[in-house]
Design a protein around this motif. Structure first.
Motif, short mmCIF file in Angstrom:
data_model
loop_
_atom_site.label_atom_id
_atom_site.label_comp_id
_atom_site.label_asym_id
_atom_site.label_seq_id
_atom_site.Cartn_x
_atom_site.Cartn_y
_atom_site.Cartn_z
N TRP A 78 23.18 69.28 63.69
CA TRP A 78 24.59 69.44 64.07
C TRP A 78 25.36 68.13 64.13
O TRP A 78 26.58 68.14 64.12
CB TRP A 78 24.67 70.18 65.42
N ALA A 79 24.59 67.02 64.22
CA ALA A 79 25.25 65.70 64.23
C ALA A 79 24.84 64.95 62.97
O ALA A 79 23.67 64.97 62.58
CB ALA A 79 24.81 64.92 65.46
N ALA A 80 25.83 64.29 62.34
CA ALA A 80 25.54 63.58 61.09
C ALA A 80 24.73 62.33 61.37
O ALA A 80 23.97 61.85 60.52
CB ALA A 80 26.85 63.21 60.40
N GLU A 81 24.88 61.80 62.58
CA GLU A 81 24.27 60.53 62.93
C GLU A 81 23.90 60.61 64.41
O GLU A 81 24.72 61.07 65.21
CB GLU A 81 25.36 59.46 62.81
N VAL A 82 22.70 60.20 64.77
CA VAL A 82 22.33 60.20 66.19
C VAL A 82 21.91 58.78 66.60
O VAL A 82 20.75 58.39 66.42
CB VAL A 82 21.20 61.21 66.49
N PRO A 83 22.84 57.99 67.13
CA PRO A 83 22.50 56.62 67.53
C PRO A 83 21.42 56.62 68.62
O PRO A 83 21.27 57.61 69.34
CB PRO A 83 23.81 56.07 68.09
N LEU A 84 20.73 55.50 68.73
CA LEU A 84 19.61 55.39 69.67
C LEU A 84 20.05 55.75 71.11
O LEU A 84 19.35 56.48 71.81
CB LEU A 84 19.03 53.97 69.63
N ALA A 85 21.21 55.26 71.53
CA ALA A 85 21.66 55.51 72.91
C ALA A 85 21.82 57.02 73.15
O ALA A 85 21.48 57.53 74.23
CB ALA A 85 22.97 54.79 73.17
N ALA A 86 22.30 57.74 72.14
CA ALA A 86 22.46 59.19 72.29
C ALA A 86 21.09 59.86 72.41
O ALA A 86 20.90 60.79 73.20
CB ALA A 86 23.22 59.75 71.09
N LYS A 87 20.13 59.35 71.63
CA LYS A 87 18.77 59.90 71.71
C LYS A 87 18.19 59.69 73.11
O LYS A 87 17.57 60.59 73.68
CB LYS A 87 17.85 59.21 70.69
N VAL A 88 18.44 58.50 73.66
CA VAL A 88 17.92 58.18 75.00
C VAL A 88 18.51 59.15 76.02
O VAL A 88 17.80 59.71 76.86
CB VAL A 88 18.26 56.71 75.37
N LEU A 89 19.82 59.36 75.94
CA LEU A 89 20.48 60.25 76.92
C LEU A 89 20.03 61.70 76.74
O LEU A 89 19.79 62.42 77.72
CB LEU A 89 22.00 60.14 76.81
N ALA A 90 19.90 62.14 75.48
CA ALA A 90 19.47 63.52 75.23
C ALA A 90 18.06 63.74 75.78
O ALA A 90 17.77 64.75 76.43
CB ALA A 90 19.52 63.82 73.73
N GLU A 91 17.21 62.77 75.51
CA GLU A 91 15.81 62.85 75.97
C GLU A 91 15.74 62.92 77.50
O GLU A 91 15.00 63.69 78.07
CB GLU A 91 15.08 61.61 75.43
N ARG A 92 16.60 62.14 78.15
CA ARG A 92 16.54 62.04 79.61
C ARG A 92 17.25 63.22 80.30
O ARG A 92 16.79 63.71 81.32
CB ARG A 92 17.17 60.70 80.04
N PHE A 93 18.38 63.69 79.75
CA PHE A 93 19.22 64.63 80.53
C PHE A 93 19.28 66.05 79.97
O PHE A 93 19.92 66.90 80.58
CB PHE A 93 20.64 64.07 80.68
N TRP A 94 18.69 66.31 78.81
CA TRP A 94 18.71 67.68 78.28
C TRP A 94 17.38 68.37 78.51
O TRP A 94 16.35 67.73 78.35
CB TRP A 94 19.01 67.66 76.78
N PRO A 95 17.37 69.63 78.82
CA PRO A 95 18.52 70.47 79.12
C PRO A 95 19.19 70.01 80.41
O PRO A 95 18.49 69.69 81.37
CB PRO A 95 17.92 71.87 79.32
N GLY A 96 20.52 70.01 80.42
CA GLY A 96 21.23 69.57 81.61
C GLY A 96 22.70 69.36 81.37
O GLY A 96 23.19 69.50 80.25
#
Ligand code: TXA
Ligand code: MG
Length: 355
Positions: A78-96
């Motif tokens: 769904w995202a064309a690009e997933v920067p490292l910071a976004a990966k870190v936040l997704a890993e830490r806070f999803w589901p959430g």
């Protein structure tokens, strides 16, 4: 299913979830619980269904929707690009209760993004939302399930009140545990920015990233209706006043024959004034966030024309609560004579544009 919290779906509702998934596949609208507020969902890839969301909510079509995913592993679709910071936040806070704004993939119709090249994505934590997403098998575009500009629903009955039979099915998952919308972070640039404070506190985001985050003004490309001066508002006018003047202000307005409500902070001495409805804000910010919208609806039910409120300190969830109270107090089309003499700022939401 990857829910961190293991509340399980009541078996009696499994049938409803299958029915809901079928309705979504047929292009219908399903209201469903998330841990933040109830969402009004449609198949994110079905333009007509998404257009119906805007019609039912009375929302301008330029205001983009959040796309809900069943798992963080769907992100690259769904995202064309997933920067490292976004990966870190997704890993830490999803589901959430965190929404990440990223560049959209071609899979995301422009109808969903209001024409933007970015898309807001989140994996909700409510087990019923996850069960629905998994049964459906795709992504759900879903704004809060209320009429545009008003208070978000935190129980299924609020959805019925607001949207009635315009929704094909309402899944009842009880009271939303967070009660206030997700935190939105723009992760499209190297410098991440909080677009809307919400269920994940700024300090927790900063801790996960190991850096400080920008807040405040968004770029011209980013439209956040939650940043309009008057948003998240009950029918009654909300006026933000200094906590020390709540009783005097209530007295002043009541003496003019106004139906006044007061949202009393936990650390202000309780008072009773004839004709004034006093509702108590819970002591913990967690409980306050969970009940804020129900309290605002309760003032409407009591027939209050005016609600006096003092935002809590802006630490943790307090920032999101204060933000919603200021926005509820933002200017509306019809200005009134309800400005208090000692308001800290009845329109401070406007100065917070883009947060
Ligand atoms: O907790 C939540 O976020 C709830 C639940 C249902 O997930 N949803 C919610 O949706 O609050 P809504 O539509 O009421 O608010 C979505 C916010 C809006 O302020 C919208 O402008 C912003 O997300 N948004 C959506 N796409 C965006 C984008 N591409 N760039 C910037 N903001 C975006
Ligand atoms: Mg909303």
């Amino acid at each position: 299913m990857t829910a961190k919290k293991s509340r399980s779906v009541r078996p009696a509702l499994i049938a409803d979830i299958d029915q809901a998934a079928q309705i979504l596949r047929a292009g219908g609208l399903v209201a469903f619980p998330t841990e933040t507020v109830y969402g009004l969902g449609a198949d994110a890839e079905n333009r007509e269904a998404v257009e119906r969301i805007f019609a039912v909510k009375g929302r301008p079509i330029t205001h983009p929707l959040i796309v809900h995913l069943g798992s963080a592993s769907d992100l690259p679709m769904w995202a064309a690009e997933v920067p490292l910071a976004a990966k870190v936040l997704a890993e830490r806070f999803w589901p959430g209760p965190l929404t990440l704004v990223l560049r959209r993939s071609h899979r995301v119709p422009l109808t969903v993004t209001g024409g933007l090249e970015t898309v807001a994505l989140r994996v909700p934590a409510h087990p019923m939302a996850l069960a629905l997403l998994h049964a459906f098998g795709g992504a759900l575009a879903a704004p809060s399930a209320n009429r545009f500009g008003s208070v978000s629903p935190t129980v299924a009955a609020h959805v019925r009140e607001d949207l009635g039979s315009n929704v094909d099915l309402i899944l009842d998952g009880g009271l939303c545990s967070v009660g206030i919308e997700s935190t939105i972070v723009d992760a499209t640039n190297a410098e991440l920015r909080i677009l809307r404070p919400g269920g994940v506190a700024r300090a927790d985001l900063e801790h996960a990233l190991g850096t400080t985050l920008e807040a405040g003004t968004t770029t011209a490309l980013v439209r956040v209706p939650g940043s309009l001066p008057s948003h998240y508002a009950p029918r009654a006018r909300v006026v933000v006043v200094d906590r020390l003047t709540l009783a005097d202000e209530a007295q002043r307005h009541a003496s003019r024959g106004r139906q006044v409500g007061v949202l009393l902070p936990d650390d202000v001495h309780p008072f009773s004034i004839a004709g004034v409805t006093v509702l108590h804000a819970p002591r913990s910010t967690k409980d306050y966030a969970r009940t804020l919208y129900a309290l605002l609806r309760e003032f409407d039910r009591c027939g209050c024309e005016l609600v006096l409120a003092s935002p809590p300190p802006e630490a943790g969830l307090g920032a999101a609560i204060a933000d919603r109270l200021r926005r509820a107090a933002g200017p509306r089309e019809h200005t009134s004579d309800f400005r208090p003499s000692s308001a800290t700022s009845a329109t401070s939401g406007a100065s917070n544009d883009g947060v």
